[in-house]
Design an enzyme around this catalytic site. Structure first.
Site, PDB file in Angstrom:
ATOM      1  N   GLY A  46       0.783  -1.238   0.000  1.00 46.29           N
ATOM      2  CA  GLY A  46       0.000   0.000   0.000  1.00 46.29           C
ATOM      3  C   GLY A  46       0.811   1.284   0.000  1.00 46.29           C
ATOM      4  O   GLY A  46       0.368   2.304  -0.511  1.00 46.29           O
ATOM      5  N   ASP A  54      -5.652   1.950  10.493  1.00 42.55           N
ATOM      6  CA  ASP A  54      -7.080   1.707  10.745  1.00 42.55           C
ATOM      7  C   ASP A  54      -7.222   1.181  12.170  1.00 42.55           C
ATOM      8  O   ASP A  54      -7.226   1.957  13.129  1.00 42.55           O
ATOM      9  CB  ASP A  54      -7.556   0.710   9.669  1.00 42.55           C
ATOM     10  CG  ASP A  54      -9.034   0.436   9.686  1.00 42.55           C
ATOM     11  OD1 ASP A  54      -9.497  -0.179  10.660  1.00 42.55           O
ATOM     12  OD2 ASP A  54      -9.734   0.816   8.736  1.00 42.55           O
TER      13      ASP A  54
HETATM   14  P1  IMP Z   1      -4.861  -1.867  10.456  1.00 38.35           P
HETATM   15  O1  IMP Z   1      -4.018  -3.016  10.901  1.00 38.35           O
HETATM   16  O2  IMP Z   1      -6.323  -2.126  10.690  1.00 38.35           O
HETATM   17  O3  IMP Z   1      -4.438  -0.546  11.043  1.00 38.35           O
HETATM   18  O4  IMP Z   1      -4.746  -1.766   8.909  1.00 38.35           O
HETATM   19  C1  IMP Z   1      -3.563  -1.531   8.307  1.00 38.35           C
HETATM   20  C2  IMP Z   1      -3.538  -1.937   6.851  1.00 38.35           C
HETATM   21  O5  IMP Z   1      -4.818  -2.352   6.354  1.00 38.35           O
HETATM   22  C3  IMP Z   1      -3.174  -0.753   6.019  1.00 38.35           C
HETATM   23  O6  IMP Z   1      -1.792  -0.657   5.918  1.00 38.35           O
HETATM   24  C4  IMP Z   1      -3.846  -1.056   4.703  1.00 38.35           C
HETATM   25  O7  IMP Z   1      -3.006  -1.837   3.905  1.00 38.35           O
HETATM   26  C5  IMP Z   1      -5.084  -1.813   5.087  1.00 38.35           C
HETATM   27  N1  IMP Z   1      -6.257  -0.906   5.179  1.00 38.35           N
HETATM   28  C6  IMP Z   1      -6.869  -0.440   6.282  1.00 38.35           C
HETATM   29  N2  IMP Z   1      -7.872   0.396   5.973  1.00 38.35           N
HETATM   30  C7  IMP Z   1      -7.892   0.464   4.621  1.00 38.35           C
HETATM   31  C8  IMP Z   1      -8.693   1.210   3.667  1.00 38.35           C
HETATM   32  O8  IMP Z   1      -9.601   1.994   3.992  1.00 38.35           O
HETATM   33  N3  IMP Z   1      -8.382   1.008   2.368  1.00 38.35           N
HETATM   34  C9  IMP Z   1      -7.393   0.173   1.931  1.00 38.35           C
HETATM   35  N4  IMP Z   1      -6.610  -0.502   2.776  1.00 38.35           N
HETATM   36  C10 IMP Z   1      -6.862  -0.371   4.112  1.00 38.35           C
HETATM   37 MG    MG Z   2      -0.626  -1.280   4.411  1.00 33.76          MG
END
Ligand code: IMP
Ligand code: MG
Length: 179
Positions: free
Chosen positions: A44, A104
């Site tokens: 990403g 997120d």
């Molecule tokens: P977390 O572990 O929930 O904080 O998510 C981290 C990873 O999930 C990010 O680095 C993204 O690759 C993916 N991610 C979280 N939210 C989104 C979104 O709204 N769109 C696309 N990828 C997301």
């Molecule tokens: Mg990511």
């Protein structure tokens, strides 16, 4: 399967360019005269890292390294993080910035920080293009040193961000919705 569409543009190509330049200037002045390892969290952050690093001038000796972690299936985190590709650089006593596309739940980055701290870098800072503070899981506190934009709870795509590996190529950041 429900069809998805990009229902609106949250940040245009111009707005992203402007903000990324500001972050690059901040990093450039904070690390002037130093060596800096920038860790691109795949996949990403690819677009963000390439734009960010080429705007950091030659006052900083930048090295780019790659790390891949996964916890997602579709739009939701599984809560379990796996490191698929680890950094090559030796981080001990080095200044390091982890660059994430979006934070997120915070689960992925929290685990990456824990994993990299093990190498005892001199400093470890966080740069994220997007933050969804309302989605943070309880008990996860992440200080973001360099942040592009804080957003509401939307699933966003474009500028490197995907939904099931698609949409990364869009030059803007858009909100993904059911068609
Ligand atoms: P977390 O572990 O929930 O904080 O998510 C981290 C990873 O999930 C990010 O680095 C993204 O690759 C993916 N991610 C979280 N939210 C989104 C979104 O709204 N769109 C696309 N990828 C997301
Ligand atoms: Mg990511």
């Amino acid at each position: 399967m429900v069809k998805k569409i990009v229902s609106s543009i949250l940040y245009s190509e111009k707005e992203i360019e402007q903000r990324v330049s500001e972050l690059a200037s901040q990093i450039e002045s904070d690390y002037a005269g130093k060596e800096l390892i920038i860790i691109c969290v795949l996949s990403g952050s690819m677009t963000f890292v390439t734009d960010l690093t080429r705007r950091i001038g030659d006052k900083v000796a930048v090295r780019i390294d790659l790390l891949s972690a996964s916890s997602y299936e579709g739009e939701k985190t599984t809560g379990k993080v796996r490191i698929n590709l680890d950094v090559k650089a030796e981080l001990r006593d080095k200044d390091v910035i982890i660059v994430e596309d979006i934070i997120d739940s915070g689960v992925t980055l929290d685990y990456i920080i824990y994993h990299l701290k093990y190498q005892k870098p001199k400093s470890l800072k966080i740069c994220a293009l997007l933050n969804k503070p309302s989605c943070r899981w309880k008990g996860i506190n992440i200080d973001i040193d360099y942040l592009g934009f804080s957003i509401d709870d939307h699933f966003v795509v474009g500028y490197g961000l995907d939904y099931e590996q698609q949409y990364r190529n869009l030059p803007y950041i858009g909100i993904l919705s059911d068609a």
